[in-house]
Motif scaffolding. Sequence first.
Motif, PDB file in Angstrom:
ATOM      1  N   ASN A 138       0.849  -1.186   0.000  1.00 53.02           N
ATOM      2  CA  ASN A 138       0.000   0.000   0.000  1.00 53.02           C
ATOM      3  C   ASN A 138       0.890   1.243   0.000  1.00 53.02           C
ATOM      4  O   ASN A 138       1.067   1.906   1.015  1.00 53.02           O
ATOM      5  CB  ASN A 138      -0.908  -0.038   1.235  1.00 53.02           C
ATOM      6  CG  ASN A 138      -1.932   1.077   1.216  1.00 53.02           C
ATOM      7  OD1 ASN A 138      -2.018   1.834   0.251  1.00 53.02           O
ATOM      8  ND2 ASN A 138      -2.699   1.190   2.287  1.00 53.02           N
ATOM      9  N   LYS A 139       1.499   1.509  -1.184  1.00 52.94           N
ATOM     10  CA  LYS A 139       2.458   2.603  -1.297  1.00 52.94           C
ATOM     11  C   LYS A 139       2.117   3.454  -2.492  1.00 52.94           C
ATOM     12  O   LYS A 139       1.501   2.959  -3.431  1.00 52.94           O
ATOM     13  CB  LYS A 139       3.849   2.022  -1.588  1.00 52.94           C
ATOM     14  CG  LYS A 139       4.614   1.538  -0.426  1.00 52.94           C
ATOM     15  CD  LYS A 139       6.027   1.257  -0.915  1.00 52.94           C
ATOM     16  CE  LYS A 139       6.723   0.245  -0.054  1.00 52.94           C
ATOM     17  NZ  LYS A 139       7.777  -0.446  -0.777  1.00 52.94           N
ATOM     18  N   PHE A 140       2.603   4.669  -2.471  1.00 51.47           N
ATOM     19  CA  PHE A 140       2.307   5.536  -3.610  1.00 51.47           C
ATOM     20  C   PHE A 140       3.060   5.024  -4.848  1.00 51.47           C
ATOM     21  O   PHE A 140       4.129   4.442  -4.739  1.00 51.47           O
ATOM     22  CB  PHE A 140       2.641   6.987  -3.234  1.00 51.47           C
ATOM     23  CG  PHE A 140       3.808   7.604  -3.928  1.00 51.47           C
ATOM     24  CD1 PHE A 140       3.626   8.671  -4.795  1.00 51.47           C
ATOM     25  CD2 PHE A 140       5.089   7.131  -3.707  1.00 51.47           C
ATOM     26  CE1 PHE A 140       4.715   9.233  -5.431  1.00 51.47           C
ATOM     27  CE2 PHE A 140       6.174   7.698  -4.348  1.00 51.47           C
ATOM     28  CZ  PHE A 140       5.983   8.750  -5.210  1.00 51.47           C
ATOM     29  N   GLY A 141       2.428   5.172  -5.978  1.00 46.71           N
ATOM     30  CA  GLY A 141       3.089   4.758  -7.217  1.00 46.71           C
ATOM     31  C   GLY A 141       2.802   3.325  -7.645  1.00 46.71           C
ATOM     32  O   GLY A 141       3.119   2.946  -8.759  1.00 46.71           O
ATOM     33  N   VAL A 142       2.205   2.533  -6.757  1.00 46.49           N
ATOM     34  CA  VAL A 142       2.008   1.124  -7.100  1.00 46.49           C
ATOM     35  C   VAL A 142       0.968   0.960  -8.206  1.00 46.49           C
ATOM     36  O   VAL A 142       1.143   0.172  -9.135  1.00 46.49           O
ATOM     37  CB  VAL A 142       1.612   0.301  -5.854  1.00 46.49           C
ATOM     38  CG1 VAL A 142       1.343  -1.137  -6.237  1.00 46.49           C
ATOM     39  CG2 VAL A 142       2.710   0.378  -4.815  1.00 46.49           C
ATOM     40  N   LEU A 143      -0.095   1.736  -8.124  1.00 44.52           N
ATOM     41  CA  LEU A 143      -1.131   1.662  -9.151  1.00 44.52           C
ATOM     42  C   LEU A 143      -0.536   1.984 -10.525  1.00 44.52           C
ATOM     43  O   LEU A 143      -0.818   1.320 -11.517  1.00 44.52           O
ATOM     44  CB  LEU A 143      -2.271   2.626  -8.808  1.00 44.52           C
ATOM     45  CG  LEU A 143      -3.438   2.639  -9.783  1.00 44.52           C
ATOM     46  CD1 LEU A 143      -4.078   1.272  -9.906  1.00 44.52           C
ATOM     47  CD2 LEU A 143      -4.479   3.669  -9.352  1.00 44.52           C
ATOM     48  N   ALA A 144       0.348   3.002 -10.542  1.00 43.87           N
ATOM     49  CA  ALA A 144       0.988   3.381 -11.807  1.00 43.87           C
ATOM     50  C   ALA A 144       1.858   2.238 -12.332  1.00 43.87           C
ATOM     51  O   ALA A 144       1.919   1.996 -13.536  1.00 43.87           O
ATOM     52  CB  ALA A 144       1.827   4.634 -11.614  1.00 43.87           C
TER      53      ALA A 144
END
Lengths: 558, 171
Positions: free
Chosen positions: B11-17
């Motif tokens: 659950n970290k920023f950038g993972v969806l990208a």
Amino acid sequence: MKMTGAQILIESLRKEGVEIIFGYPGGQVLPIFDKLYDAPIKLILTRHEQAAAHAADGYARATGKVGVCLATSGPGATNLVTGIATAYMDSVPMVAITGQVKSFLIGNDAFQEADITGITRPITKHNYLVEDIKDLTRIIKEAFHIASTGRPGPVLIDFPSDIQMKEAEFVYPEKIDIRGYKPTYEGHPGQIKRAAKVISESRRPILYVGGGAISSEASEEVYELAVKNDIPVTTTLLGLGVFPQDNKLSLGMLGMHGTAYANHSIMGSDLIIAVGARFDDRVTGKLDEFAPQAKVIHIDIDPASVSKSVAVDVPIVGDAKAILKKLNKLIKKPDTKEWIKKVEDWKDKHPLKFKDDDKVRPQYILQEIYKATKGDAIICTEVGQHQMWAAQFYKFMKPRTMISSGGLGTMGYGFPAAIGAQIGKPKATVFDIAGDGSIQMNIQELATAVINKLPVKVAIFNNCYLGMVRQWQELFYKKRYSYTCLGAGCPDFIKLAESYGAIGIRVTKKSEVRPAIDRALEINNTVFIDFHIEKEENVFPMVPAGEAINKMLDGGLA
Amino acid sequence: MKHTISVLVENKFGVLARISGLFSARGFNISSLAVGETEDPSVSRMTIGVEGDDKTLEQIKKQLNKLIDVIKVVDFKEGEFIDRELVLVKVAVTAKNRKEVLESIESFGARIENAGSKSISIEATGDQTRIKALLELLRPFGILEVVRTGRVAMSTEDKGLKAEGKPEVNE
Ligand SMILES: Cc1ncc(C[n+]2csc(CCOP(=O)(O)OP(=O)(O)O)c2C)c(N)n1
Ligand SMILES: [Mg+2]
């Protein structure tokens, strides 16, 4: 002890055993450069960030260590991109560190801001943006671990300049636990047994070995597998050197510009033992017609490479060296007598050929470089015809002596990579086999080579053309040489070299070839040899794009 | 073939990208995507609907597994999972057909969230068949807007899908 972020970076690099980094300064890495001023780590200042990335790559390929490069934010970071992509395609362990604008400015289109983690996401194995000084040591430790384990690759760390100046306690983590990253090394014992059985029962086996066997340091195991069981060996471009090419089982490189006998052998085989290779389209040619009778054993550390293009009968995921060690103990020598005879026959009938007349033929130059260096040099290359001639006519004897951009095919790679290789292996003889086009893509690195007293020998195969493209135009576009002639505007490479303090030697006659090579080997300085080769010489054999790989054009040489 | 893949990620920023970038770079098609936190706040779950043959699916799973931030990938098998999607639908009504529309909605078991004189807003949840049926039922009246969450899915096995880390590859 409390330290600044910049200092923690340097100390962490030391913990990782880094002695040399390649880089270029700028506003957002000033705190790091200030610490580098009197640090025990040496920075090699290139003249372009792209060259810093390629040099780190060449260093990594020559030594097996992780290559490190450093650039500022924005344009510095984007200049690294081609180098990172090159390393990614060829699975080279690299850590790229970029400065970033201050963390509170990110997203504001600040001066020299670029979203480098976004830009490099598809060309790195992983990347990080340092958001908190507390994460820094963990990130560095993870970056080196990820870059160098499993299927190696580049990892980028984007490091905002305000965090470079923040203070924290320096504690380097001992352990690593990344729950999403657990490469498989050992190889499944059941699969290894099956592979041994399939090999023992085969009659026409062939080893097809790629760069993965070199990263895994598996050349001894490959040798044992081949020689004990009489199995011929062909390699990819990046696999050259993993098996000595003076051995009678060596078939050289396969694929588009591979040897005819390697291509015939793999097409006629009943078993392909693929080790650290990925059945790239330059190797397989037309996929539907590739090796129709062959079963396939595929040994690779990357599960995603297995069964990606070619269907595999016995997949074994893991480290090539570890797997081959076990496999070698289980094989009962197959009966390959008839097969070896057939392969020998192909070798006799379709050897590599060229017109060895009194002209300056590129193939002849490579044979002479081989003889003069006894196959003991590190051969870096640029991209083009000269690269393919190097792969065909120099005999590679040891792993990590062929350094070339295979996957991405990056012109301008060879010279900075040679600089990196020479720094990593100061005693080695290092050549860059170059084209007149490619060398001009990073020619500014003459400065780096000369200043660091690097005796890199750049052999320019000067045909006044973007030869490889011209060859395609000749064969498939009715000789319409659209924008591939470099004759007009070609610099005087001798004067150019001399202006940087390097030595230039010009060769226009066949009789001058060997003396020039011998002289270059004596000179303890960077040397440019400007070989004026036959301008419209072509690389043969050649498999036209989309054809089966045994349908080779021989250029009328056979 | 349609597949439902469940992916546990950091659950970290950038993972969806990273995930969406992987799909576009390799030419895989996403038909739906839903993201949310799990029982462990450090882990998010993405439910991804994809289409492709077995070979493509195999590559998708392998490529997802290569991402460092991906902890686990599961391709749900038919009959071994439940899936739900929530939709909001705005249907046009007139004084004339108002009663008919309301009756249809009620008989279907969807919830009326807002009933105006010109439109009615409805909420419904269900599996894909049910949602499709609802939309077909309402289409003749004139659908003004549809908002879908993308489907979420969970296996019906007795144990939960846990983020204990990547398994060794058994090949
Ligand atoms: C950066 C980059 N741009 C373009 C190409 C396409 N390309 C492949 S080979 C080649 C010609 C190379 O010319 P030169 O270096 O003179 O080598 P030659 O083929 O003549 O030996 C070109 C333009 C490439 N591989 N890399
Ligand atoms: Mg040229």
